[in-house]
Scaffold this motif. Sequence first.
Motif, PDB file in Angstrom:
ATOM      1  N   GLU A   1     -50.024  85.994 -44.811  1.00 35.72           N
ATOM      2  CA  GLU A   1     -50.253  84.650 -44.277  1.00 35.72           C
ATOM      3  C   GLU A   1     -51.650  84.135 -44.616  1.00 35.72           C
TER       4      GLU A   1
ATOM      5  N   GLU B   1     -53.628  82.615 -42.707  1.00 39.16           N
ATOM      6  CA  GLU B   1     -54.545  82.897 -41.595  1.00 39.16           C
ATOM      7  C   GLU B   1     -55.204  84.269 -41.760  1.00 39.16           C
TER       8      GLU B   1
ATOM      9  N   GLN C   1     -57.317  81.087 -34.226  1.00 42.27           N
ATOM     10  CA  GLN C   1     -56.203  80.537 -35.010  1.00 42.27           C
ATOM     11  C   GLN C   1     -55.277  81.654 -35.497  1.00 42.27           C
TER      12      GLN C   1
ATOM     13  N   SER D   1     -53.072  83.251 -32.741  1.00 40.64           N
ATOM     14  CA  SER D   1     -51.925  82.463 -32.296  1.00 40.64           C
ATOM     15  C   SER D   1     -50.750  82.546 -33.274  1.00 40.64           C
ATOM     16  N   THR D   2     -51.011  83.033 -34.491  1.00 46.07           N
ATOM     17  CA  THR D   2     -49.966  83.096 -35.529  1.00 46.07           C
ATOM     18  C   THR D   2     -49.530  84.522 -35.843  1.00 46.07           C
TER      19      THR D   2
END
Length: 573
Positions: free
Chosen positions: A487, A489, A529, A532-533
Amino acid sequence: MSATQFRKAIASQLSRITSCPESQLLGLLGTPKTALKQQFGIPIPRLKSQRDPTEWSNELAHKFQPDNLIQEASAKGPFLHFSVRPTEYIKQTLLQVHNEQSKFGCHIADTPHTVVLDYSSPNIAKPFHAGHLRSTILGNFVKRIHQAMGYPVVGINYLGDWGKQYGLLAVGFAKYGDESLLEKDPIHHLYNIYVKINSELTEQVDREANEYFKRMEEGDPVALKQWKRFRDLSIDSYTSVYKRLGIEFERYSGESETEPYIQPLYNLLQSKNLIHTTDDGAWTVDLSAYDLGSPVVRRADGTSLYLTRDLANLILRQSPQKSMYIVGTEQSLYMQQMFKIAELASLATNMHHVNFGRVQGMSTRKGTVVFLQDILDTAQEQMLKNLKENPTKYNELLTLGVQQGDQHWVGKEAVDQVADQLGTSAVIVQDLIAKRVKNYSFSYDRMTAARGYTGVYLQYTHARMCAIERKANTPITPDCDFSLLEEKEAFELALTVSQFPDIVKSSYQSMEPCVVVHYLFRLAHVMGQANSTLRIKDADPKLAEARMLLFWAARTTLANGLKLIGINPLERI
């Protein structure tokens, strides 16, 4: 080192293509950007070639060969950009943090000479005011950033414990001193006496103060015994407050220690033909050629001044290799005068003034005179109030307690410790968040807020990541599958983590703690951030392991940065 490894891969190949020195290219590549592509870049005009920069940039992009670290080179006008291979970059970053742990971000000095720091430096006859607070917090950072860069450091708390001001205090104590109050709270009691005697200042009192100080300089045993007692009581009081800030000095010094070196200093200044005698018999050093005036180094009555003692202190310290004075901007002229005399007298040359602006709007419930203990107590009380607003978390803290190093607190003691650490974190971050030369307005409410750019927010971010580690039941291991961190992130978080060693170096070069503080807020934001993912709970075990190492590396980096600015990271709030 992760970022360095990728920079070297770029610089090495570019050096072969362009014949530019690899060291020059490394200097141009800079800190990696937190972007999905083009993490590194070079402005081709900086290579100072006769060729057209845009044309040369395109040519170099075509000639550059991708490898196991660098995925692509591309040109945009006169700029040459490079994209790393994400999986490999994440892997190398996380492995570096895992290998170095608390040392991640540290450097090795080329010539590790000892650095002597003067900071905090309160006067035993005056309050520990806002300027001393800034000197204390900033000085602690200067000490830690030098240590992170590989330099041995001697931190000195150079007390104002000599001079006519002390003579005035002694005269006041003879009239208004109270033994019980002195034993209970020496700092406040001595200050109250100093204020009272100053309010009654007459020619008679002024003469008595001068005479008392002259007795001290002449070695009067009775005067010196009382002076030593006041000094020792003051140091004991300061030490307990410094402990709350996690600050330790290698030694406590003071103007008094320079007394045996005053005459040798005068002899040295005379041998260098630097002394000029005024009509009333005072001694000055003419610095008008440097636009620094003619500072006095000996009064007409033969007594020394603060400047005299600062210069004599350099003889005492045997001309340290590097000296740094963390003192307010209002003392800039004085510091220039001292440095110039030291240079002309061949006492020292590598001297630096780390200056800072004023604190505005500071007051406490105890009045307008600000003592460091009052500041910390008020911040702690505010944080205790905030903690009680969440009964569930408050009771959990009471029951489970908090661990810091080898110590474990439970019950009310645990809550008080957490509130105190949060309060000091708030004070420190509010002080260091802006460039040091700027004035700032002190605000208890703003600095103790759980949201926004506060030390409390950084502490909560660290504690939240510790809670994830405790609850996840997932091992932290470098033997994980890095290819699962696909990802964006994850890549952005690894890139942000990898910037920390460059941030440390940049902060050292500018001696600006705000460089580290702003980085920590950016890191905390990116961590939030990603959190949260990239879930760990209920994820496939292999994926959970990779993500856990990523978050652990980010949390470790955040902790290292907090320690660098003088904050002890909390594991539970």
